[in-house]
Motif scaffolding. Sequence first.
Motif, PDB file in Angstrom:
ATOM      1  N   GLU B  29       6.199 -16.282  11.157  1.00 20.24           N
ATOM      2  CA  GLU B  29       6.598 -17.653  11.444  1.00 20.24           C
ATOM      3  C   GLU B  29       6.637 -17.928  12.940  1.00 20.24           C
ATOM      4  N   TYR B  30       7.028 -16.902  13.710  1.00 23.72           N
ATOM      5  CA  TYR B  30       7.108 -17.058  15.159  1.00 23.72           C
ATOM      6  C   TYR B  30       6.009 -16.216  15.771  1.00 23.72           C
ATOM      7  N   PRO B  31       4.964 -16.864  16.302  1.00 20.75           N
ATOM      8  CA  PRO B  31       3.822 -16.111  16.823  1.00 20.75           C
ATOM      9  C   PRO B  31       4.240 -15.075  17.870  1.00 20.75           C
ATOM     10  N   ASP B  32       5.332 -15.310  18.582  1.00 20.48           N
ATOM     11  CA  ASP B  32       5.766 -14.355  19.594  1.00 20.48           C
ATOM     12  C   ASP B  32       6.884 -13.461  19.084  1.00 20.48           C
ATOM     13  N   GLY B  33       7.069 -13.404  17.763  1.00 21.99           N
ATOM     14  CA  GLY B  33       8.133 -12.595  17.179  1.00 21.99           C
ATOM     15  C   GLY B  33       8.079 -11.163  17.676  1.00 21.99           C
ATOM     16  N   LEU B  34       9.208 -10.612  18.045  1.00 21.97           N
ATOM     17  CA  LEU B  34       9.245  -9.275  18.633  1.00 21.97           C
ATOM     18  C   LEU B  34       9.472  -8.184  17.586  1.00 21.97           C
ATOM     19  N   GLU B  35       9.777  -8.576  16.356  1.00 23.40           N
ATOM     20  CA  GLU B  35       9.995  -7.576  15.321  1.00 23.40           C
ATOM     21  C   GLU B  35       8.737  -6.744  15.115  1.00 23.40           C
ATOM     22  N   GLU B  36       8.908  -5.452  15.072  1.00 26.94           N
ATOM     23  CA  GLU B  36       7.780  -4.562  14.843  1.00 26.94           C
ATOM     24  C   GLU B  36       7.407  -4.620  13.359  1.00 26.94           C
ATOM     25  N   GLY B  37       6.160  -4.884  13.069  1.00 25.64           N
ATOM     26  CA  GLY B  37       5.720  -4.917  11.683  1.00 25.64           C
ATOM     27  C   GLY B  37       5.556  -3.512  11.125  1.00 25.64           C
ATOM     28  N   SER B  38       4.864  -3.418  10.010  1.00 27.36           N
ATOM     29  CA  SER B  38       4.715  -2.126   9.348  1.00 27.36           C
ATOM     30  C   SER B  38       3.563  -1.310   9.923  1.00 27.36           C
ATOM     31  N   TYR B  39       2.743  -1.902  10.788  1.00 29.74           N
ATOM     32  CA  TYR B  39       1.527  -1.226  11.246  1.00 29.74           C
ATOM     33  C   TYR B  39       1.783   0.105  11.974  1.00 29.74           C
ATOM     34  N   PRO B  40       2.704   0.128  12.960  1.00 32.21           N
ATOM     35  CA  PRO B  40       2.897   1.400  13.691  1.00 32.21           C
ATOM     36  C   PRO B  40       3.285   2.565  12.786  1.00 32.21           C
ATOM     37  N   ALA B  41       4.156   2.305  11.812  1.00 30.25           N
ATOM     38  CA  ALA B  41       4.560   3.385  10.901  1.00 30.25           C
ATOM     39  C   ALA B  41       3.409   3.742   9.960  1.00 30.25           C
ATOM     40  N   PHE B  42       2.695   2.726   9.487  1.00 23.61           N
ATOM     41  CA  PHE B  42       1.584   2.982   8.554  1.00 23.61           C
ATOM     42  C   PHE B  42       0.489   3.818   9.204  1.00 23.61           C
ATOM     43  N   ILE B  43       0.148   3.454  10.429  1.00 25.23           N
ATOM     44  CA  ILE B  43      -1.005   4.081  11.091  1.00 25.23           C
ATOM     45  C   ILE B  43      -0.793   5.591  11.293  1.00 25.23           C
ATOM     46  N   ARG B  44       0.473   6.003  11.318  1.00 29.27           N
ATOM     47  CA  ARG B  44       0.753   7.439  11.473  1.00 29.27           C
ATOM     48  C   ARG B  44       0.536   8.217  10.175  1.00 29.27           C
ATOM     49  N   THR B  45       0.361   7.479   9.062  1.00 34.04           N
ATOM     50  CA  THR B  45       0.180   8.164   7.767  1.00 34.04           C
ATOM     51  C   THR B  45      -1.294   8.350   7.405  1.00 34.04           C
ATOM     52  N   VAL B  46      -2.197   7.791   8.215  1.00 29.77           N
ATOM     53  CA  VAL B  46      -3.631   7.862   7.888  1.00 29.77           C
ATOM     54  C   VAL B  46      -4.418   8.502   9.036  1.00 29.77           C
ATOM     55  N   ASP B  47      -5.549   9.112   8.699  1.00 27.17           N
ATOM     56  CA  ASP B  47      -6.451   9.644   9.744  1.00 27.17           C
ATOM     57  C   ASP B  47      -7.897   9.244   9.485  1.00 27.17           C
ATOM     58  N   THR B  48      -8.109   8.450   8.425  1.00 27.19           N
ATOM     59  CA  THR B  48      -9.466   8.076   8.008  1.00 27.19           C
ATOM     60  C   THR B  48      -9.457   6.599   7.628  1.00 27.19           C
ATOM     61  N   VAL B  49     -10.482   5.868   8.066  1.00 26.36           N
ATOM     62  CA  VAL B  49     -10.571   4.429   7.798  1.00 26.36           C
ATOM     63  C   VAL B  49     -11.897   4.141   7.106  1.00 26.36           C
ATOM     64  N   LEU B  50     -11.850   3.385   6.017  1.00 27.18           N
ATOM     65  CA  LEU B  50     -13.072   2.984   5.309  1.00 27.18           C
ATOM     66  C   LEU B  50     -13.219   1.470   5.385  1.00 27.18           C
ATOM     67  N   MET B  51     -14.425   1.005   5.685  1.00 33.79           N
ATOM     68  CA  MET B  51     -14.635  -0.461   5.745  1.00 33.79           C
ATOM     69  C   MET B  51     -16.082  -0.790   5.423  1.00 33.79           C
ATOM     70  N   GLY B  52     -16.319  -2.055   5.100  1.00 31.78           N
ATOM     71  CA  GLY B  52     -17.679  -2.549   4.920  1.00 31.78           C
ATOM     72  C   GLY B  52     -18.283  -2.928   6.263  1.00 31.78           C
ATOM     73  N   TYR B  53     -19.596  -3.162   6.263  1.00 30.09           N
ATOM     74  CA  TYR B  53     -20.269  -3.462   7.530  1.00 30.09           C
ATOM     75  C   TYR B  53     -19.809  -4.791   8.137  1.00 30.09           C
ATOM     76  N   THR B  54     -19.557  -5.791   7.297  1.00 30.02           N
ATOM     77  CA  THR B  54     -19.139  -7.098   7.813  1.00 30.02           C
ATOM     78  C   THR B  54     -17.828  -6.975   8.589  1.00 30.02           C
ATOM     79  N   THR B  55     -16.895  -6.209   8.026  1.00 28.89           N
ATOM     80  CA  THR B  55     -15.621  -5.979   8.703  1.00 28.89           C
ATOM     81  C   THR B  55     -15.848  -5.240  10.030  1.00 28.89           C
TER      82      THR B  55
END
Lengths: 176, 176
Positions: B29-55
């Motif tokens: 809701e607030y583009p400048d919101g300072l709350e840390e989302g789930s990304y930093p914690a999530f990214i530490r659980t993975v070491d491999t990324v799969l995507m399509g060419y368009t992405t």
Amino acid sequence: MRKTVLYIAESLDGFIAAPNGDVSWLTGEYPDGLEEGSYPAFIRTVDTVLMGYTTYHQIVTELSPDKWAYEGMQTYVFTHKDLLDKKEITFTEETPEVLLERLKGQEGKDIWICGGADIVNQMVQRDLIDDYRITVIPVILGSGIRLFDGENPKIKLRLISAKCYNGMTDLVYGRR
Amino acid sequence: MRKTVLYIAESLDGFIAAPNGDVSWLTGEYPDGLEEGSYPAFIRTVDTVLMGYTTYHQIVTELSPDKWAYEGMQTYVFTHKDLLDKKEITFTEETPEVLLERLKGQEGKDIWICGGADIVNQMVQRDLIDDYRITVIPVILGSGIRLFDGENPKIKLRLISAKCYNGMTDLVYGRR
């Protein structure tokens, strides 16, 4: 002023109805879960129900044929069929816009937009919905009737609450 | 065994991309919101990324043209184009099924299914995704590219957690 509230359940992939009419997926993880969902508290906040004819027909023929499901509330059914009103049920040819303007000018509790997808999307298109209360069922349904048909304006929302029970999540939004 | 995890953001009406490529809606809701989302914690659980060419193409040309966005992880890009692999990036013609079977036979952290919709739905169709981590953005986008295309099997899910920050909701599901 009384609000118009969309209160509806969808699968994680955005369907409100299975192609074959199956409603067995509309549960939490444990079909016999004893946790009380949001319905009892929600129903006390509304006194008026709006729905399309297809939804009405499904209720009276399949879901609750023996007893009118929304006793004690005033129901409006959008239809072009020429049907005789019943106790607490009005069949109307008015547009959602016109009916809502009239109802919102009257005193009362909130107004429940009950479905189906056609009526919901007519209201989203005209930004007539104040609050979105969507219960996400823990299932990928795979196919069926979508809640949002994908030809709507962009509407910024404000998350009011998120509550979980028995694997279901109630997401409640107002407009930003 | 390492899991395959779909971690992706969608609008309340189920879109992962606007028709015109606009990404400004991918906020709370607030583009400048300072709350840390789930990304930093999530990214530490993975070491491999799969995507399509368009992405992949959108990442290197628009979203993060100056620096590869997923440094330190092994990325696989599904494509039939004959492209030269780069450091940490493998272009593959394998099916998701074959690649995942091989990767899941190897030691490692979890495997992130990053998008887009075509690859995601190929994997949902074959029930190749172990966990669904979907961040619901507080907006009705109205139109665009859907996360779930609606031609999938029914998959029963188990809600693992639901967390909110800045109007966004992270819904995490495993399979029942």
